[in-house]
Design a protein around this motif. Sequence first.
Motif, PDB file in Angstrom:
ATOM      1  N   VAL A   1      -5.943   6.001  -6.517  1.00  0.00           N
ATOM      2  CA  VAL A   1      -5.392   4.773  -5.919  1.00  0.00           C
ATOM      3  C   VAL A   1      -6.431   3.661  -5.926  1.00  0.00           C
ATOM      4  CG1 VAL A   1      -4.561   3.763  -3.750  1.00  0.00           C
ATOM      5  CG2 VAL A   1      -3.714   5.992  -4.486  1.00  0.00           C
ATOM      6  N   THR A   2      -7.685   4.018  -5.680  1.00  0.00           N
ATOM      7  CA  THR A   2      -8.741   3.003  -5.599  1.00  0.00           C
ATOM      8  C   THR A   2      -9.093   2.409  -6.958  1.00  0.00           C
ATOM      9  OG1 THR A   2     -10.366   4.795  -5.682  1.00  0.00           O
ATOM     10  CG2 THR A   2      -9.762   3.922  -3.507  1.00  0.00           C
ATOM     11  N   ASP A   3      -8.541   2.999  -8.029  1.00  0.00           N
ATOM     12  CA  ASP A   3      -8.764   2.419  -9.354  1.00  0.00           C
ATOM     13  C   ASP A   3      -7.827   1.239  -9.607  1.00  0.00           C
ATOM     14  OD1 ASP A   3     -10.744   4.203  -9.940  1.00  0.00           O
ATOM     15  OD2 ASP A   3      -9.429   5.610 -11.006  1.00  0.00           O
ATOM     16  N   SER A   4      -6.812   1.078  -8.778  1.00  0.00           N
ATOM     17  CA  SER A   4      -5.838   0.003  -8.959  1.00  0.00           C
ATOM     18  C   SER A   4      -6.271  -1.243  -8.195  1.00  0.00           C
ATOM     19  CB  SER A   4      -4.458   0.444  -8.451  1.00  0.00           C
ATOM     20  OG  SER A   4      -3.560  -0.655  -8.459  1.00  0.00           O
ATOM     21  N   PRO A   5      -6.331  -2.391  -8.854  1.00  0.00           N
ATOM     22  CA  PRO A   5      -6.699  -3.636  -8.133  1.00  0.00           C
ATOM     23  C   PRO A   5      -5.645  -4.006  -7.086  1.00  0.00           C
ATOM     24  CG  PRO A   5      -5.917  -4.137 -10.348  1.00  0.00           C
ATOM     25  CD  PRO A   5      -6.080  -2.648 -10.276  1.00  0.00           C
ATOM     26  N   TYR A   6      -4.403  -3.574  -7.285  1.00  0.00           N
ATOM     27  CA  TYR A   6      -3.340  -3.911  -6.334  1.00  0.00           C
ATOM     28  C   TYR A   6      -3.587  -3.279  -4.965  1.00  0.00           C
ATOM     29  CZ  TYR A   6      -0.984  -5.423 -10.576  1.00  0.00           C
ATOM     30  OH  TYR A   6      -0.671  -6.056 -11.755  1.00  0.00           O
ATOM     31  N   PHE A   7      -4.261  -2.122  -4.971  1.00  0.00           N
ATOM     32  CA  PHE A   7      -4.575  -1.482  -3.696  1.00  0.00           C
ATOM     33  C   PHE A   7      -5.498  -2.364  -2.851  1.00  0.00           C
ATOM     34  CE2 PHE A   7      -7.652   1.054  -1.257  1.00  0.00           C
ATOM     35  CZ  PHE A   7      -6.784   1.661  -0.353  1.00  0.00           C
TER      36      PHE A   7
ATOM     37  N   ILE B   1       2.224   1.850  -3.462  1.00  0.00           N
ATOM     38  CA  ILE B   1       1.205   2.410  -4.361  1.00  0.00           C
ATOM     39  C   ILE B   1       1.020   3.895  -4.075  1.00  0.00           C
ATOM     40  CG2 ILE B   1      -1.249   2.325  -4.959  1.00  0.00           C
ATOM     41  CD1 ILE B   1      -1.156  -0.705  -4.374  1.00  0.00           C
TER      42      ILE B   1
ATOM     43  N   GLN C   1       4.056   5.882  -5.368  1.00  0.00           N
ATOM     44  CA  GLN C   1       4.017   6.050  -6.819  1.00  0.00           C
ATOM     45  C   GLN C   1       3.076   7.190  -7.214  1.00  0.00           C
ATOM     46  OE1 GLN C   1       3.074   1.970  -8.169  1.00  0.00           O
ATOM     47  NE2 GLN C   1       5.041   1.992  -9.228  1.00  0.00           N
ATOM     48  N   LYS C   2       1.920   7.298  -6.533  1.00  0.00           N
ATOM     49  CA  LYS C   2       0.970   8.364  -6.858  1.00  0.00           C
ATOM     50  C   LYS C   2       1.567   9.734  -6.520  1.00  0.00           C
ATOM     51  CE  LYS C   2      -3.717  10.017  -5.949  1.00  0.00           C
ATOM     52  NZ  LYS C   2      -4.109  10.115  -7.361  1.00  0.00           N
TER      53      LYS C   2
ATOM     54  N   SER D   1       0.839  -1.210   0.000  1.00  0.00           N
ATOM     55  CA  SER D   1       0.000   0.000   0.000  1.00  0.00           C
ATOM     56  C   SER D   1       0.870   1.255   0.000  1.00  0.00           C
ATOM     57  CB  SER D   1      -0.913   0.002   1.231  1.00  0.00           C
ATOM     58  OG  SER D   1      -1.766  -1.117   1.233  1.00  0.00           O
TER      59      SER D   1
END
Length: 315
Positions: free
Chosen positions: A270-276, A253, A256-257, A250
Motif C-alpha cells: 500500500v505504501t508504494d502507492s502515491p494515492y495512499f 486502497i 483493493q489490496k 484509504s
Amino acid sequence: MDISVVVPLYNEEESLPELLAWIGRVMQANSFSYEVVLIDDGSNDTSWSVIEDLQEKNDAVRGIKFRRNYGKSAALFSGFEMVTGDVVITMDADLQDSPDEIPELYRMIKEEGFDLVSGWKQKRYDPISKTIPSKFFNRTARAMSGIKLHDFNCGLKAYKNKVVKSVEVYGEMHRYIPILAKEAGFTKITEKVVQHQERKYGVTKFGLSRFINGFLDLLSITFISKFGKKPMHFFGLLGTLMFLLGFFASAWIGFQKLYSMSLGDMPPRVTDSPYFFIALATMIIGSQLFLTGFVAELVSRSSSERNSYQIEKEI
C-alpha cells in the motif's frame, strides 16, 4: 441637528478653505443646521493650522488631529463617534466630491427612508491606474456581498446617524461600509449618480498597495460576517469533508489490496502507492481544520462581542 459632514484628510491645506466655504453656501441655501468634522490623519503640512483658523471663524467646524497617519478607516471611525447630525455625509477633502450633492442625499435619507446612499462616480477624472482596478474590485464586492452598487469606494456617501453608530470601521474597511451596514441589519441601501470633479490641488494620496489590501479586507469582511460567531460551521464542515474523503480513499486502497490477495495475486505494498500518501495527507489536513474550528469556537465564545447584537426597538 440636520447634517454632520465627516471629512477625513491628509495634506489638504490648499483645498480646505474652499471646501468649507462651498459646504457653508450649500447649507445656508437649504437652511440646514450642520456641523463639519475634519479629521487630520497625521498630515505633515499646515492642514491642522488651517482647521484651527477655520474653527475660529465658524462654530460649525470641529476637528480631530491624529499624531500620525492611521488611514482613512481610522479617520472615519473617529469622525463617526463624534457626529450628532440626523444624517451623516462623508466626503473627501480634495474637492473631487461636490457639496452640491448634499441636499439630494439628505432628501433620499429623510424622505425616501434609505439607510445608506452611496455615490456613483459614473464619469471619473482619475488615472487609468485607479479606474481599472476599481472596476474589478467593485464587481468582486457586488458578487460576494449581493449589494448592487457600482462604486463601493466612492467617498461621497450619506447615512442615517444610527448606521454610523452601529458599524466599526478599521483596516481598509471604509470602502466596504455598505457591507458592514448590511450585516448590521441596515438593508435599505441604494446609490446615486454624483458629479466627480478633477483634482484641483496636490496629488492623490493612494498607491497601488491599497487595491491589494482592499481585496484582502473584502475576503476578511466576507468571512467574518458569515462565520465570525460560528467558525466551527466553516472549519468544522471543511475539515470533516476532507477527513472523510481521505478516510474513504484509504479504505478503498486497502479494499483493493485485500481483494487482490483473495484472488491469489501479490499486489504491491500500500505504501508504494502515491494515492495512499495523498489520502493520508487529506485526513491529516481535515483533522487540523476541524481542530482549528474548535479552537476558533473557544476564542469566539470567550470574546466580549459574542453576544453583541443590533437591537432596533424595545417595548
